[in-house]
Design a protein around this motif. Structure first.
Motif, mmCIF file in Angstrom:
data_model
loop_
_atom_site.group_PDB
_atom_site.id
_atom_site.type_symbol
_atom_site.label_atom_id
_atom_site.label_comp_id
_atom_site.label_asym_id
_atom_site.label_seq_id
_atom_site.Cartn_x
_atom_site.Cartn_y
_atom_site.Cartn_z
ATOM 1 N N THR A 1 75.197 -2.194 5.556
ATOM 2 C CA THR A 1 74.049 -1.640 4.834
ATOM 3 C C THR A 1 72.759 -2.112 5.495
ATOM 4 O O THR A 1 72.617 -3.303 5.792
ATOM 5 C CB THR A 1 74.067 -2.091 3.362
ATOM 6 N N ALA B 1 79.011 4.313 7.297
ATOM 7 C CA ALA B 1 80.450 4.381 7.022
ATOM 8 C C ALA B 1 81.127 5.097 8.181
ATOM 9 O O ALA B 1 80.482 5.813 8.962
ATOM 10 C CB ALA B 1 80.712 5.119 5.711
ATOM 11 N N ILE C 1 77.182 8.411 0.756
ATOM 12 C CA ILE C 1 78.258 7.558 1.262
ATOM 13 C C ILE C 1 79.348 7.411 0.208
ATOM 14 O O ILE C 1 80.544 7.390 0.527
ATOM 15 C CB ILE C 1 77.700 6.180 1.675
ATOM 16 N N THR D 1 73.529 3.214 4.131
ATOM 17 C CA THR D 1 74.745 2.515 4.540
ATOM 18 C C THR D 1 75.460 3.315 5.620
ATOM 19 O O THR D 1 75.456 4.550 5.597
ATOM 20 C CB THR D 1 75.680 2.303 3.328
ATOM 21 N N GLU E 1 83.214 8.307 0.958
ATOM 22 C CA GLU E 1 84.173 7.217 0.743
ATOM 23 C C GLU E 1 85.275 7.676 -0.208
ATOM 24 O O GLU E 1 86.466 7.437 0.037
ATOM 25 C CB GLU E 1 83.459 5.996 0.172
ATOM 26 N N LEU F 1 83.375 1.576 4.624
ATOM 27 C CA LEU F 1 81.993 1.095 4.701
ATOM 28 C C LEU F 1 81.884 0.027 5.782
ATOM 29 O O LEU F 1 82.751 -0.843 5.897
ATOM 30 C CB LEU F 1 81.563 0.506 3.355
#
Length: 433
Positions: A121, A259, A107, A257, A111, A118
Protein backbone atom coordinates in the motif's frame (compact mmCIF):
# COMPACT_ATOMS: atom_id res chain seq x y z
CA UNK A 1 53.09 3.48 -45.42
CA UNK A 2 50.29 5.19 -43.45
CA UNK A 3 49.44 7.31 -46.46
CA UNK A 4 49.51 4.26 -48.71
CA UNK A 5 47.38 2.08 -46.49
CA UNK A 6 45.13 4.84 -44.98
CA UNK A 7 42.10 4.05 -47.16
CA UNK A 8 42.33 0.31 -46.44
CA UNK A 9 42.60 0.92 -42.70
CA UNK A 10 39.54 3.17 -42.70
CA UNK A 11 37.56 0.58 -44.62
CA UNK A 12 38.62 -2.21 -42.27
CA UNK A 13 37.84 -0.28 -39.13
CA UNK A 14 34.47 0.79 -40.55
CA UNK A 15 33.62 -2.78 -41.47
CA UNK A 16 34.54 -4.10 -38.03
CA UNK A 17 32.54 -1.33 -36.34
CA UNK A 18 29.53 -2.02 -38.56
CA UNK A 19 29.64 -5.74 -37.82
CA UNK A 20 29.95 -5.03 -34.09
CA UNK A 21 26.94 -2.70 -34.12
CA UNK A 22 24.84 -5.21 -36.06
CA UNK A 23 25.86 -8.00 -33.69
CA UNK A 24 25.00 -5.87 -30.70
CA UNK A 25 21.60 -5.06 -32.17
CA UNK A 26 20.93 -8.73 -32.84
CA UNK A 27 21.96 -9.69 -29.32
CA UNK A 28 19.77 -6.93 -27.84
CA UNK A 29 16.87 -7.96 -30.01
CA UNK A 30 17.25 -11.58 -28.96
CA UNK A 31 17.41 -10.58 -25.34
CA UNK A 32 14.42 -8.29 -25.76
CA UNK A 33 12.38 -11.03 -27.39
CA UNK A 34 13.23 -13.31 -24.49
CA UNK A 35 11.94 -10.88 -21.84
CA UNK A 36 8.68 -11.62 -20.07
CA UNK A 37 6.53 -8.48 -20.03
CA UNK A 38 4.23 -7.72 -17.09
CA UNK A 39 1.54 -5.10 -17.53
CA UNK A 40 0.72 -2.85 -14.59
CA UNK A 41 -2.76 -1.29 -14.69
CA UNK A 42 -2.97 2.19 -13.15
CA UNK A 43 -6.07 4.13 -12.17
CA UNK A 44 -6.04 7.75 -11.01
CA UNK A 45 -8.64 10.53 -11.52
CA UNK A 46 -6.82 12.38 -14.29
CA UNK A 47 -6.26 12.22 -18.04
CA UNK A 48 -4.27 9.24 -19.39
CA UNK A 49 -1.34 11.55 -20.13
CA UNK A 50 -1.23 12.83 -16.54
CA UNK A 51 -1.58 9.31 -15.13
CA UNK A 52 1.36 8.10 -17.22
CA UNK A 53 3.49 11.10 -16.23
CA UNK A 54 2.81 10.36 -12.55
CA UNK A 55 3.20 6.58 -12.41
CA UNK A 56 5.31 5.46 -15.38
CA UNK A 57 8.58 6.58 -13.66
CA UNK A 58 7.72 4.39 -10.66
CA UNK A 59 6.01 1.27 -12.02
CA UNK A 60 7.87 1.06 -15.32
CA UNK A 61 11.25 2.82 -15.17
CA UNK A 62 12.03 2.17 -11.48
CA UNK A 63 10.87 -1.47 -11.47
CA UNK A 64 12.64 -2.21 -14.76
CA UNK A 65 15.85 -0.85 -13.29
CA UNK A 66 15.67 -2.61 -9.91
CA UNK A 67 13.80 -5.80 -10.78
CA UNK A 68 13.69 -6.22 -14.54
CA UNK A 69 17.42 -6.53 -15.23
CA UNK A 70 18.08 -9.16 -12.58
CA UNK A 71 15.06 -11.34 -13.47
CA UNK A 72 15.15 -10.75 -17.24
CA UNK A 73 11.65 -9.27 -17.23
CA UNK A 74 10.14 -5.87 -17.95
CA UNK A 75 7.15 -3.84 -16.76
CA UNK A 76 4.79 -1.70 -18.80
CA UNK A 77 2.17 0.69 -17.37
CA UNK A 78 -1.37 0.74 -18.77
CA UNK A 79 -4.05 3.28 -17.83
CA UNK A 80 -7.35 1.57 -16.93
CA UNK A 81 -10.90 2.34 -15.81
CA UNK A 82 -11.09 6.00 -16.83
CA UNK A 83 -13.66 6.06 -19.65
CA UNK A 84 -14.61 2.41 -19.12
CA UNK A 85 -15.04 1.40 -15.47
CA UNK A 86 -14.84 -2.32 -16.21
CA UNK A 87 -11.72 -2.25 -18.43
CA UNK A 88 -9.42 -3.71 -15.76
CA UNK A 89 -11.74 -6.68 -15.17
CA UNK A 90 -11.97 -7.43 -18.89
CA UNK A 91 -8.19 -7.25 -19.26
CA UNK A 92 -7.77 -9.59 -16.28
CA UNK A 93 -10.31 -12.01 -17.77
CA UNK A 94 -8.36 -11.95 -21.03
CA UNK A 95 -5.04 -12.52 -19.25
CA UNK A 96 -3.72 -9.11 -20.36
CA UNK A 97 -3.18 -7.50 -16.95
CA UNK A 98 -0.75 -8.74 -14.31
CA UNK A 99 -0.71 -5.97 -11.68
CA UNK A 100 -3.22 -3.30 -10.65
CA UNK A 101 -2.57 -0.14 -8.65
CA UNK A 102 -5.86 1.48 -7.68
CA UNK A 103 -8.14 2.63 -4.86
CA UNK A 104 -9.16 0.28 -2.05
CA UNK A 105 -12.60 -0.48 -3.48
CA UNK A 106 -11.24 -1.50 -6.88
CA UNK A 107 -8.57 -3.69 -5.30
CA UNK A 108 -11.20 -5.27 -3.05
CA UNK A 109 -13.11 -6.17 -6.21
CA UNK A 110 -10.25 -7.91 -8.01
CA UNK A 111 -9.10 -9.59 -4.79
CA UNK A 112 -12.54 -11.11 -4.25
CA UNK A 113 -13.44 -11.77 -7.88
CA UNK A 114 -10.11 -13.07 -9.22
CA UNK A 115 -8.32 -14.17 -6.01
CA UNK A 116 -5.61 -11.58 -6.60
CA UNK A 117 -2.83 -11.09 -4.05
CA UNK A 118 -2.16 -7.81 -2.21
CA UNK A 119 1.46 -6.64 -2.41
CA UNK A 120 1.89 -3.18 -0.88
CA UNK A 121 0.00 0.00 0.00
CA UNK A 122 1.32 3.41 -0.94
CA UNK A 123 1.91 6.09 1.67
CA UNK A 124 0.89 9.55 0.53
CA UNK A 125 2.99 12.55 1.43
CA UNK A 126 0.38 15.13 2.50
CA UNK A 127 1.20 18.37 4.35
CA UNK A 128 4.38 16.86 5.75
CA UNK A 129 2.65 13.70 6.99
CA UNK A 130 2.91 10.17 5.64
CA UNK A 131 -0.57 8.72 5.32
CA UNK A 132 -1.27 5.10 4.38
CA UNK A 133 -5.03 5.33 4.79
CA UNK A 134 -7.93 7.47 3.69
CA UNK A 135 -11.60 7.98 4.42
CA UNK A 136 -14.51 9.87 2.99
CA UNK A 137 -14.61 13.51 3.98
CA UNK A 138 -18.09 15.04 4.03
CA UNK A 139 -17.80 18.81 3.90
CA UNK A 140 -19.70 22.04 3.30
CA UNK A 141 -18.97 25.76 3.42
CA UNK A 142 -19.04 27.37 6.85
CA UNK A 143 -20.86 30.29 5.28
CA UNK A 144 -23.70 27.97 4.24
CA UNK A 145 -25.85 28.33 7.37
CA UNK A 146 -28.45 25.86 6.02
CA UNK A 147 -26.04 22.97 6.66
CA UNK A 148 -25.14 22.38 10.29
CA UNK A 149 -25.14 18.58 10.49
CA UNK A 150 -25.81 15.47 8.40
CA UNK A 151 -29.48 15.68 9.41
CA UNK A 152 -29.74 18.87 7.31
CA UNK A 153 -28.72 17.09 4.08
CA UNK A 154 -32.25 16.01 3.16
CA UNK A 155 -33.31 17.95 0.09
CA UNK A 156 -29.90 19.62 -0.36
CA UNK A 157 -27.66 19.11 -3.39
CA UNK A 158 -24.89 16.59 -2.63
CA UNK A 159 -21.87 16.00 -4.84
CA UNK A 160 -20.41 12.48 -5.04
CA UNK A 161 -17.60 11.11 -7.18
CA UNK A 162 -15.29 8.20 -7.86
CA UNK A 163 -17.39 5.09 -7.46
CA UNK A 164 -15.24 2.23 -6.01
CA UNK A 165 -13.28 4.68 -3.87
CA UNK A 166 -13.82 5.06 -0.11
CA UNK A 167 -15.14 8.54 -0.79
CA UNK A 168 -18.09 6.94 -2.57
CA UNK A 169 -19.13 3.77 -0.80
CA UNK A 170 -18.18 4.84 2.71
CA UNK A 171 -19.83 8.20 2.21
CA UNK A 172 -22.84 6.39 0.78
CA UNK A 173 -23.10 4.32 3.95
CA UNK A 174 -23.13 7.49 6.10
CA UNK A 175 -25.89 8.94 3.93
CA UNK A 176 -27.97 5.75 4.04
CA UNK A 177 -27.67 5.71 7.84
CA UNK A 178 -29.25 9.17 7.77
CA UNK A 179 -32.13 8.27 5.47
CA UNK A 180 -30.60 9.27 2.13
CA UNK A 181 -30.42 6.52 -0.48
CA UNK A 182 -28.17 7.43 -3.42
CA UNK A 183 -30.17 5.14 -5.71
CA UNK A 184 -33.58 6.55 -4.75
CA UNK A 185 -32.79 10.20 -4.02
CA UNK A 186 -30.86 10.89 -7.20
CA UNK A 187 -32.69 14.18 -7.77
CA UNK A 188 -30.66 15.75 -4.96
CA UNK A 189 -27.32 14.24 -6.08
CA UNK A 190 -24.71 15.44 -8.55
CA UNK A 191 -22.38 12.72 -9.86
CA UNK A 192 -18.93 13.99 -10.83
CA UNK A 193 -17.35 10.82 -12.22
CA UNK A 194 -13.61 11.43 -11.92
CA UNK A 195 -14.02 15.09 -10.95
CA UNK A 196 -12.97 15.73 -7.35
CA UNK A 197 -11.71 19.15 -8.41
CA UNK A 198 -14.97 20.02 -10.19
CA UNK A 199 -16.90 18.99 -7.10
CA UNK A 200 -14.78 21.24 -4.88
CA UNK A 201 -15.24 24.20 -7.20
CA UNK A 202 -19.02 23.74 -7.17
CA UNK A 203 -19.03 23.67 -3.34
CA UNK A 204 -16.98 26.87 -3.22
CA UNK A 205 -19.30 28.54 -5.74
CA UNK A 206 -22.36 27.23 -3.82
CA UNK A 207 -23.64 25.38 -6.88
CA UNK A 208 -24.01 22.40 -4.54
CA UNK A 209 -24.37 22.31 -0.75
CA UNK A 210 -22.33 19.27 0.29
CA UNK A 211 -19.29 17.49 -1.13
CA UNK A 212 -17.96 13.99 -0.43
CA UNK A 213 -14.30 13.53 -1.32
CA UNK A 214 -11.09 11.80 -0.30
CA UNK A 215 -9.33 13.30 2.70
CA UNK A 216 -5.89 12.87 1.16
CA UNK A 217 -7.03 14.67 -1.99
CA UNK A 218 -8.61 17.54 -0.09
CA UNK A 219 -5.60 18.21 2.15
CA UNK A 220 -3.13 17.69 -0.67
CA UNK A 221 -4.82 19.89 -3.29
CA UNK A 222 -6.85 22.46 -1.32
CA UNK A 223 -5.10 23.12 2.02
CA UNK A 224 -5.80 26.87 1.74
CA UNK A 225 -9.58 26.24 1.67
CA UNK A 226 -9.67 24.10 4.83
CA UNK A 227 -10.37 27.01 7.25
CA UNK A 228 -13.55 27.82 5.30
CA UNK A 229 -15.02 24.29 5.43
CA UNK A 230 -17.16 22.39 7.92
CA UNK A 231 -16.45 18.66 8.26
CA UNK A 232 -19.42 16.47 9.20
CA UNK A 233 -19.73 13.24 11.17
CA UNK A 234 -16.17 13.58 12.47
CA UNK A 235 -14.45 10.51 13.92
CA UNK A 236 -11.28 10.11 15.96
CA UNK A 237 -9.33 7.35 14.24
CA UNK A 238 -5.92 5.71 14.26
CA UNK A 239 -4.06 3.90 11.50
CA UNK A 240 -1.16 1.57 12.19
CA UNK A 241 -1.35 2.66 15.87
CA UNK A 242 -0.82 6.29 14.88
CA UNK A 243 -3.53 8.99 15.20
CA UNK A 244 -4.94 9.84 11.79
CA UNK A 245 -3.67 13.37 11.01
CA UNK A 246 -6.74 14.66 9.13
CA UNK A 247 -10.47 14.90 9.83
CA UNK A 248 -12.34 11.73 8.89
CA UNK A 249 -16.07 11.28 8.33
CA UNK A 250 -16.00 7.50 7.90
CA UNK A 251 -13.85 4.51 8.94
CA UNK A 252 -10.43 4.30 7.30
CA UNK A 253 -9.44 2.24 4.28
CA UNK A 254 -5.98 1.77 2.75
CA UNK A 255 -4.87 4.28 0.15
CA UNK A 256 -3.87 3.10 -3.32
CA UNK A 257 -2.75 -0.51 -3.17
CA UNK A 258 -0.84 -2.71 -5.61
CA UNK A 259 -2.18 -6.22 -6.22
CA UNK A 260 -1.10 -8.95 -8.61
CA UNK A 261 -2.45 -12.04 -10.32
CA UNK A 262 -2.01 -15.35 -8.43
CA UNK A 263 -0.18 -16.62 -11.56
CA UNK A 264 2.76 -14.24 -10.99
CA UNK A 265 5.86 -16.20 -9.83
CA UNK A 266 6.72 -15.72 -6.17
CA UNK A 267 10.20 -14.48 -7.09
CA UNK A 268 8.71 -11.63 -9.15
CA UNK A 269 6.13 -10.71 -6.51
CA UNK A 270 8.74 -10.65 -3.74
CA UNK A 271 11.18 -8.63 -5.83
CA UNK A 272 8.51 -6.02 -6.64
CA UNK A 273 7.45 -5.81 -2.99
CA UNK A 274 11.06 -5.35 -1.85
CA UNK A 275 11.71 -2.67 -4.47
CA UNK A 276 8.65 -0.67 -3.41
CA UNK A 277 9.41 -1.04 0.29
CA UNK A 278 12.93 0.29 -0.35
CA UNK A 279 11.70 3.32 -2.29
CA UNK A 280 13.56 6.37 -1.01
CA UNK A 281 11.42 9.12 0.49
CA UNK A 282 13.05 11.72 -1.74
CA UNK A 283 13.22 9.60 -4.89
CA UNK A 284 12.06 11.39 -8.06
CA UNK A 285 9.89 8.39 -8.96
CA UNK A 286 7.99 8.55 -5.67
CA UNK A 287 7.70 12.34 -5.76
CA UNK A 288 6.21 12.21 -9.27
CA UNK A 289 3.50 9.87 -7.94
CA UNK A 290 2.94 11.86 -4.74
CA UNK A 291 4.13 8.90 -2.66
CA UNK A 292 6.71 8.86 0.10
CA UNK A 293 7.13 5.07 0.18
CA UNK A 294 5.19 1.82 0.56
CA UNK A 295 4.14 -0.35 3.48
CA UNK A 296 2.64 -3.82 3.92
CA UNK A 297 -0.75 -4.01 2.24
CA UNK A 298 -3.46 -2.77 4.58
CA UNK A 299 -6.62 -4.70 5.40
CA UNK A 300 -9.54 -4.17 3.03
CA UNK A 301 -12.09 -5.25 5.64
CA UNK A 302 -13.71 -1.79 5.98
CA UNK A 303 -13.80 -1.38 2.21
CA UNK A 304 -15.48 -4.73 1.64
CA UNK A 305 -17.97 -4.19 4.48
CA UNK A 306 -19.02 -0.80 3.13
CA UNK A 307 -19.26 -2.16 -0.41
CA UNK A 308 -21.43 -5.05 0.73
CA UNK A 309 -23.68 -2.57 2.57
CA UNK A 310 -23.84 -0.54 -0.64
CA UNK A 311 -24.83 -3.71 -2.57
CA UNK A 312 -21.80 -3.53 -4.88
CA UNK A 313 -21.31 -7.32 -5.04
CA UNK A 314 -23.60 -9.53 -7.09
CA UNK A 315 -24.95 -12.96 -6.09
CA UNK A 316 -21.80 -14.68 -7.42
CA UNK A 317 -19.52 -12.44 -5.37
CA UNK A 318 -18.31 -10.44 -8.35
CA UNK A 319 -18.22 -6.67 -8.24
CA UNK A 320 -20.99 -4.75 -9.88
CA UNK A 321 -20.03 -1.60 -11.72
CA UNK A 322 -22.68 1.06 -11.14
CA UNK A 323 -20.47 3.68 -12.74
CA UNK A 324 -19.94 1.52 -15.80
CA UNK A 325 -23.72 1.13 -16.07
CA UNK A 326 -25.07 4.57 -15.16
CA UNK A 327 -28.63 3.38 -15.77
CA UNK A 328 -28.32 1.39 -12.53
CA UNK A 329 -28.21 4.61 -10.48
CA UNK A 330 -30.99 6.45 -12.32
CA UNK A 331 -34.50 6.73 -10.94
CA UNK A 332 -37.61 8.29 -12.47
CA UNK A 333 -40.96 9.57 -11.15
CA UNK A 334 -44.02 7.33 -11.16
CA UNK A 335 -45.48 6.91 -14.61
CA UNK A 336 -42.07 7.21 -16.30
CA UNK A 337 -39.15 4.87 -16.87
CA UNK A 338 -35.45 5.25 -17.61
CA UNK A 339 -35.08 5.57 -21.37
CA UNK A 340 -33.06 3.12 -23.46
CA UNK A 341 -29.31 3.64 -23.87
CA UNK A 342 -29.89 4.77 -27.44
CA UNK A 343 -32.56 7.23 -26.32
CA UNK A 344 -30.34 8.69 -23.59
CA UNK A 345 -27.51 9.39 -26.02
CA UNK A 346 -29.70 10.47 -28.93
CA UNK A 347 -31.46 13.11 -26.83
CA UNK A 348 -28.12 14.84 -26.24
CA UNK A 349 -27.52 14.88 -29.99
CA UNK A 350 -31.04 16.12 -30.75
CA UNK A 351 -30.57 19.01 -28.32
CA UNK A 352 -27.10 19.85 -29.71
CA UNK A 353 -25.45 19.17 -26.33
CA UNK A 354 -21.79 18.15 -26.54
CA UNK A 355 -20.39 15.91 -23.80
CA UNK A 356 -17.03 16.97 -22.30
CA UNK A 357 -14.19 14.54 -22.91
CA UNK A 358 -13.86 11.87 -20.24
CA UNK A 359 -17.44 12.15 -18.93
CA UNK A 360 -20.54 10.03 -19.60
CA UNK A 361 -23.49 12.29 -20.46
CA UNK A 362 -27.22 11.58 -20.43
CA UNK A 363 -29.88 14.09 -21.43
CA UNK A 364 -33.44 13.74 -20.17
CA UNK A 365 -33.18 10.27 -18.66
CA UNK A 366 -36.92 9.69 -18.04
CA UNK A 367 -39.45 8.74 -20.71
CA UNK A 368 -43.20 8.21 -20.48
CA UNK A 369 -44.14 4.63 -19.65
CA UNK A 370 -46.29 3.55 -22.57
CA UNK A 371 -47.09 0.10 -21.22
CA UNK A 372 -48.48 0.81 -17.78
CA UNK A 373 -50.75 3.42 -16.19
CA UNK A 374 -49.64 3.97 -12.62
CA UNK A 375 -52.13 5.46 -10.15
CA UNK A 376 -51.24 6.92 -6.75
CA UNK A 377 -51.75 4.51 -3.85
CA UNK A 378 -54.73 6.49 -2.48
CA UNK A 379 -56.59 6.19 -5.77
CA UNK A 380 -55.94 2.45 -5.99
CA UNK A 381 -57.08 1.93 -2.38
CA UNK A 382 -60.22 4.03 -2.85
CA UNK A 383 -61.14 2.31 -6.09
CA UNK A 384 -60.62 -1.13 -4.55
CA UNK A 385 -62.75 -0.23 -1.52
CA UNK A 386 -65.57 1.08 -3.71
CA UNK A 387 -65.47 -2.01 -5.91
CA UNK A 388 -65.59 -4.27 -2.85
CA UNK A 389 -68.56 -2.33 -1.45
CA UNK A 390 -70.47 -2.58 -4.71
CA UNK A 391 -69.85 -6.32 -4.93
CA UNK A 392 -70.87 -6.84 -1.30
CA UNK A 393 -74.03 -4.80 -1.76
CA UNK A 394 -74.89 -6.70 -4.92
CA UNK A 395 -74.49 -10.02 -3.14
CA UNK A 396 -76.61 -8.92 -0.16
CA UNK A 397 -79.36 -7.35 -2.25
CA UNK A 398 -79.42 -10.26 -4.66
CA UNK A 399 -79.91 -12.71 -1.80
CA UNK A 400 -82.62 -10.50 -0.23
CA UNK A 401 -84.39 -10.23 -3.55
CA UNK A 402 -84.48 -13.98 -3.92
CA UNK A 403 -85.96 -14.37 -0.44
CA UNK A 404 -88.68 -11.76 -1.19
CA UNK A 405 -89.49 -13.45 -4.46
CA UNK A 406 -89.73 -16.83 -2.72
CA UNK A 407 -92.08 -15.40 -0.07
CA UNK A 408 -94.35 -13.81 -2.67
CA UNK A 409 -94.31 -16.90 -4.79
CA UNK A 410 -96.01 -19.13 -2.14
CA UNK A 411 -99.44 -17.27 -1.85
CA UNK A 412 -99.48 -16.67 -5.56
CA UNK A 413 -99.27 -20.40 -6.12
CA UNK A 414 -102.33 -20.96 -3.87
CA UNK A 415 -104.36 -18.29 -5.67
CA UNK A 416 -103.28 -19.70 -8.99
CA UNK A 417 -104.44 -23.20 -7.98
CA UNK A 418 -107.86 -21.93 -6.80
CA UNK A 419 -108.46 -19.95 -9.97
CA UNK A 420 -107.41 -22.88 -12.04
CA UNK A 421 -109.79 -25.21 -10.14
CA UNK A 422 -112.71 -22.84 -10.56
CA UNK A 423 -112.03 -22.57 -14.26
CA UNK A 424 -112.10 -26.33 -14.55
CA UNK A 425 -115.47 -26.57 -12.77
CA UNK A 426 -116.99 -24.07 -15.18
CA UNK A 427 -115.62 -25.97 -18.10
CA UNK A 428 -117.31 -29.31 -17.04
CA UNK A 429 -120.68 -29.78 -19.06
CA UNK A 430 -124.01 -30.27 -17.12
CA UNK A 431 -125.74 -33.61 -17.88
CA UNK A 432 -129.54 -33.59 -17.81
CA UNK A 433 -131.49 -36.54 -16.84
Amino acid sequence: WIAKHNESMVRGISTVAFVAVVAQLLVCRGASEGLVEYKVGIWYPATPEVVQSMYKPLFEDYLNRLVGKSLNIRFKTVVVDLDDASLAERLIDAGQLDFLFSVAGRIACVERTFDWILIATGRNAVLGSEVGAQSAIIYSLKSNTNIKSVSDFKGKRIGVALIYSPSFFMGQKVLSNNGIDLYKDTKQLVFYGNGYADQMQDVLKENIDVGITSGTFLFQKYPDQIPYLNFHNLLNLTWESVPFPFPASTPLAPTYTLACSPDIPSSVKQAVEAALMNLDVNSPEGMAAGLSNFTTAGSLFNSRAAMEAANLFDAKGRCKSPFGNMRAIMSCPKGTVVDSDHGLKQRCVDNHLKCPAGYPCFCGICAQNKYAIIFPGEVVLGFSTALFGINLAAILFWGFGLEVAACLRRPMRRIHKRVKGMMRKKAVPQHRS
